[in-house]
Enzyme design. Structure first.
Site, PDB file in Angstrom:
ATOM      1  N   SER A  32       0.497  -1.061  -0.486  1.00  0.00           N
ATOM      2  CA  SER A  32      -0.101  -0.013  -0.341  1.00  0.00           C
ATOM      3  C   SER A  32       0.804   1.171   0.301  1.00  0.00           C
ATOM      4  CB  SER A  32      -1.020   0.292   0.904  1.00  0.00           C
ATOM      5  OG  SER A  32      -2.363   0.558   1.108  1.00  0.00           O
ATOM      6  N   ASN A  33       0.589   3.078   0.321  1.00  0.00           N
ATOM      7  CA  ASN A  33       1.111   3.867   0.295  1.00  0.00           C
ATOM      8  C   ASN A  33       0.465   4.739   1.422  1.00  0.00           C
ATOM      9  OD1 ASN A  33      -0.848   5.495  -1.307  1.00  0.00           O
ATOM     10  ND2 ASN A  33      -0.694   4.582  -2.639  1.00  0.00           N
TER      11      ASN A  33
END
Ligand code: C5P
Length: 213
Positions: free
Chosen positions: A17-18
């Site tokens: 993810s980020n």
């Protein structure tokens, strides 16, 4: 519109993810609703609750986000892509938790679909707005992206030591169209979202006037 990060599963408990918090996108959703729009907010996983009056469609991966966008495209006049969509996802998501047996493992990644480009190439193309976050030459990259993704507008933020928008309540935005640029300055995401929605509404009506004349 889309907001937040995407979550690309590796196995049932892990993924890629980020740092997108969703704050900018949720602020844009609230501002659009306040301006009178009927808003579908297609969001990756965030800790935020949906702004009042906004329809939240919760998704996880880029593929799920794409499916939700495709599902709503027919009733969409304006599309705003604020989500930080992962460019790649694991080629295979394991059905059970990956065990730590090997000293070294290799992860194979495959490209995710570009949701924004799909929207702007659609035969019922809505007025299309993108976002860009760049560390180097942000305006140059944003102008190139406006053209390559065939957008009506792009909102660009310069990610630097002075402006790290990830998770922050503040941001700094420049809005670029094919004909002009406006620097909205550095302020709260709520204020920036209201000003951005103002620019979108003005440009959207200008486009309608030209199409109808
Ligand atoms: O190409 P880049 O990721 O820098 O473009 C950012 C813009 O494109 C954002 O508006 C983002 O929401 C959108 N995007 C998308 N699907 C992707 C990658 C980016 O909709 N797979």
């Amino acid at each position: 519109m889309t907001a937040g990060p995407t979550w690309e599963a590796l196995d049932p408990v892990r993924g890629l993810s980020n740092h997108s918090s969703g704050k900018m996108g949720y602020a844009v959703a609230a501002a659009a609703r306040k301006a009178g729009a009927d808003v579908d907010l297609i969001s990756g996983p965030t800790a935020l609750s949906a702004p009042s009056g906004v329809r939240l469609i919760a998704v996880r991966s880029a593929d799920e986000m794409m499916a939700a966008v495709q599902n709503g495209i027919d009733r969409c006049d304006i599309f705003i892509g604020v989500a930080a969509v992962a460019d790649y996802r694991p080629a295979h998501a394991e059905e059970s938790k990956i065990k730590k047996n090997d000293e070294r493992v290799t992860l194979e990644l495959v490209r995710n679909p570009d949701i924004l480009s799909w929207v702007s190439a659609h035969h019922k193309r809505p007025f299309t707005v993108g976002f860009a976050a760049e560390t180097n030459n942000p305006l140059e990259y944003a102008r190139a992206k406006l053209a390559s993704k065939n957008l009506d507008l792009i909102a660009v933020n310069h990610v630097s030591n002075q402006n790290n928008p990830f998770g922050s309540d503040q941001n700094q935005l420049v809005v670029i169209s094919a004909t002009d640029e406006s620097d909205l300055g550095r302020k709260s995401k709520t204020q920036l979202a209201a000003e951005l929605v103002g620019v979108i509404a003005r440009k959207f009506h200008e486009r309608h006037k030209t199409q109808n004349s």
